[in-house]
Write an enzyme that holds these catalytic residues in place. Sequence first.
Site, PDB file in Angstrom:
ATOM      1  N   ASP A 194      -7.751  -4.877  14.685  1.00  0.00           N
ATOM      2  CA  ASP A 194      -6.451  -4.769  13.993  1.00  0.00           C
ATOM      3  C   ASP A 194      -6.221  -3.367  13.459  1.00  0.00           C
ATOM      4  O   ASP A 194      -5.663  -3.165  12.374  1.00  0.00           O
ATOM      5  CB  ASP A 194      -6.344  -5.804  12.872  1.00  0.00           C
ATOM      6  CG  ASP A 194      -6.382  -7.236  13.386  1.00  0.00           C
ATOM      7  OD1 ASP A 194      -6.364  -7.416  14.603  1.00  0.00           O
ATOM      8  OD2 ASP A 194      -6.432  -8.164  12.564  1.00  0.00           O
ATOM      9  N   THR A 223      -1.710  -1.807  -4.113  1.00  0.00           N
ATOM     10  CA  THR A 223      -3.137  -1.617  -3.844  1.00  0.00           C
ATOM     11  C   THR A 223      -3.546  -0.190  -4.207  1.00  0.00           C
ATOM     12  O   THR A 223      -2.781   0.768  -4.015  1.00  0.00           O
ATOM     13  CB  THR A 223      -3.474  -1.897  -2.376  1.00  0.00           C
ATOM     14  OG1 THR A 223      -2.765  -0.988  -1.541  1.00  0.00           O
ATOM     15  CG2 THR A 223      -3.080  -3.316  -2.005  1.00  0.00           C
ATOM     16  N   ARG A 226      -7.057   0.869  -3.589  1.00  0.00           N
ATOM     17  CA  ARG A 226      -8.293   1.248  -2.895  1.00  0.00           C
ATOM     18  C   ARG A 226      -8.485   0.311  -1.698  1.00  0.00           C
ATOM     19  O   ARG A 226      -7.831  -0.744  -1.619  1.00  0.00           O
ATOM     20  CB  ARG A 226      -9.488   1.116  -3.840  1.00  0.00           C
ATOM     21  CG  ARG A 226      -9.715  -0.298  -4.350  1.00  0.00           C
ATOM     22  CD  ARG A 226     -10.876  -0.409  -5.321  1.00  0.00           C
ATOM     23  NE  ARG A 226     -11.153  -1.797  -5.668  1.00  0.00           N
ATOM     24  CZ  ARG A 226     -10.499  -2.480  -6.589  1.00  0.00           C
ATOM     25  NH1 ARG A 226      -9.531  -1.891  -7.292  1.00  0.00           N
ATOM     26  NH2 ARG A 226     -10.822  -3.743  -6.854  1.00  0.00           N
ATOM     27  N   ARG A 254      -1.629  10.809   9.763  1.00  0.00           N
ATOM     28  CA  ARG A 254      -0.858   9.623   9.406  1.00  0.00           C
ATOM     29  C   ARG A 254       0.462   9.965   8.716  1.00  0.00           C
ATOM     30  O   ARG A 254       1.404   9.188   8.741  1.00  0.00           O
ATOM     31  CB  ARG A 254      -1.662   8.660   8.545  1.00  0.00           C
ATOM     32  CG  ARG A 254      -2.114   9.185   7.206  1.00  0.00           C
ATOM     33  CD  ARG A 254      -2.608   8.059   6.286  1.00  0.00           C
ATOM     34  NE  ARG A 254      -3.511   7.126   6.940  1.00  0.00           N
ATOM     35  CZ  ARG A 254      -3.179   5.879   7.240  1.00  0.00           C
ATOM     36  NH1 ARG A 254      -1.980   5.416   6.938  1.00  0.00           N
ATOM     37  NH2 ARG A 254      -4.045   5.086   7.823  1.00  0.00           N
ATOM     38  N   ASN A 289       0.855  -1.184   0.000  1.00  0.00           N
ATOM     39  CA  ASN A 289       0.000   0.000   0.000  1.00  0.00           C
ATOM     40  C   ASN A 289       0.894   1.239   0.000  1.00  0.00           C
ATOM     41  O   ASN A 289       1.500   1.571   1.027  1.00  0.00           O
ATOM     42  CB  ASN A 289      -0.910   0.005   1.228  1.00  0.00           C
ATOM     43  CG  ASN A 289      -1.798   1.235   1.289  1.00  0.00           C
ATOM     44  OD1 ASN A 289      -1.806   2.055   0.379  1.00  0.00           O
ATOM     45  ND2 ASN A 289      -2.544   1.377   2.385  1.00  0.00           N
ATOM     46  N   ASP A 300      -0.689  -2.650   9.710  1.00  0.00           N
ATOM     47  CA  ASP A 300      -1.417  -3.854  10.114  1.00  0.00           C
ATOM     48  C   ASP A 300      -2.753  -3.995   9.394  1.00  0.00           C
ATOM     49  O   ASP A 300      -3.257  -5.099   9.215  1.00  0.00           O
ATOM     50  CB  ASP A 300      -1.636  -3.841  11.627  1.00  0.00           C
ATOM     51  CG  ASP A 300      -0.320  -3.889  12.394  1.00  0.00           C
ATOM     52  OD1 ASP A 300       0.456  -4.821  12.171  1.00  0.00           O
ATOM     53  OD2 ASP A 300      -0.070  -2.978  13.203  1.00  0.00           O
ATOM     54  N   GLU A 304      -8.460  -1.249  12.422  1.00  0.00           N
ATOM     55  CA  GLU A 304      -9.487  -0.793  11.484  1.00  0.00           C
ATOM     56  C   GLU A 304     -10.790  -0.539  12.234  1.00  0.00           C
ATOM     57  O   GLU A 304     -11.158  -1.296  13.135  1.00  0.00           O
ATOM     58  CB  GLU A 304      -9.707  -1.833  10.383  1.00  0.00           C
ATOM     59  CG  GLU A 304      -8.451  -2.114   9.549  1.00  0.00           C
ATOM     60  CD  GLU A 304      -7.940  -0.891   8.836  1.00  0.00           C
ATOM     61  OE1 GLU A 304      -8.677  -0.335   8.003  1.00  0.00           O
ATOM     62  OE2 GLU A 304      -6.801  -0.467   9.116  1.00  0.00           O
TER      63      GLU A 304
END
Length: 520
Positions: free
Chosen positions: A496, A189, A191, A320, A157, A216, A498
């Site tokens: 995790d 990736t 999306r 981030r 990603n 993760d 998310e």
Amino acid sequence: MAAGRRAPPEPGGGPVLLQGTFGCGPSPGGAACSLALTARELQVRRPGGAPGGCPAAADAALRLADCVGSAAFPSAAAACFSLVCYPLRGPRWGPPARQRLERTFRVCGAPDAEGNLRIAQAWSRRIRELSVPAVPAQDGDSYGVLPRPCRALVLLNPQSGAGHALEDFQAVVQPMLAEADIATTVFITERPNHAHEKVRDEDLSQWDTLVVMSGDGLLYEVVNGLMERPDWEDSMKKPLCILPGGSGNALAASINYYAGNDHVAKKKLLTNCTFILCKGLHTQMDLVSLSTASGKRLFSFLGFGWGFISDVDIDSEKYRRLGNARFTLGTLQCLAKLRVYQGRLSYLPAVPEQDTPPGPRDPSAPVTNGQAGHVLPRAGTEVPGALPTDSLLVPLGQPVPAHWTVVPEEEFVTVYAIYQSHLGTNLLMAPAARLHDGCIHLFYLKAGISRVALLKIFLAMARGTHLDLNCPHLRYVPVRAFRLEPRVTVGIMTVDGEALACEPVQGQIHDRLCRVLSGS
């Protein structure tokens, strides 16, 4: 000297398997050196013996445990063989880090070029054979080693963390994998759920391992994509590897910790994890099956959270680009608006607690598998290809079994069920956790804790000493299953890392459900 010549045992490194005198470096005219190859190291000596006829002490010893690859190649009328190692070298300050070391030796003692190349190839082949990690012999553990050559599917990603994953992969990871004879197919990736769809639908037989270069969250996608395959049992035997490319990198930090390495971060952690992939040792890892009131069934490798920790994780997403520093900023912001969450927490302790009646071997009603109206069969009667049964749980609409523990308090600052050692690169939350210990490490903070005490806990967690504070509001218990029933559906839950809708959730551990690259 001929490649197959053996010599008497040497002190320190075990019996010598090969020995000979070669030139140092690939160029003609280099100084000569004497090599002795043992099962554990390549000893490099100056020619000649020590006084009294004793073998000369090695001027350098290259540990084969640090070696990731070796190659032989022609060089005019001679030939060469080289080896690449990543030994741990300590700076004056800070923990030791793996640094690349390549040594090349020139073979020119045979009558012709072909003979020199055969000798170089024999040495290179033997070095590669001896560099393969020994499979640990431990009862109940199942280890394996990736084949050579090896084929890896890398799911990357480019937006994860600070956005440097692709750049770091090309600069750090790819050269190391080439040295270790690991060929890569890189899948970028584009999306959310792209990796999930890729591993769910792809023919995975063309690869020996699946490598995730991200945070993760991408591995969470991969695990759940694999669990949706009709052949999930075979697919989950394919070793997974995590390379830190995100912000938290909790599993990467955990695997680094399990391997016995000192705490490191950023490029040093990436180098350590890539080295683990190059060595190729893999073992089993537990997963947790989570079921929600809305009928979802999810598989988790890291942890489930509710409250303060989840607030920090999700609220700091907007930072981030700061990398791991986003969590520090998020923690300070969430401390300023500290919330209390109301709900009921229940669990099945890993070790029966006092005054708790023993549980039945099987609950009276197994839970659904996340499909409306579909009830999973009892253990031992599963349909081939069916997902593993949550045999420790009863449906969310029913009370927990009598042998479970119900926490009397119903106001919490945070609840976190973790199955690895690290919550993030710098947060050692469960020092006793291991990849397949069969436990969920359940932490919960009761309401009433001050902001100062909460901050002290998280500062101590950087060293894994938070339980030593003996904070009366912090509770820790190893469990096999748990249930959380929030009183209202306002708040953040995470799995995790998310986000998950806030609703009743329960989960149980499933022993050794997948495989992961590990350093030990």
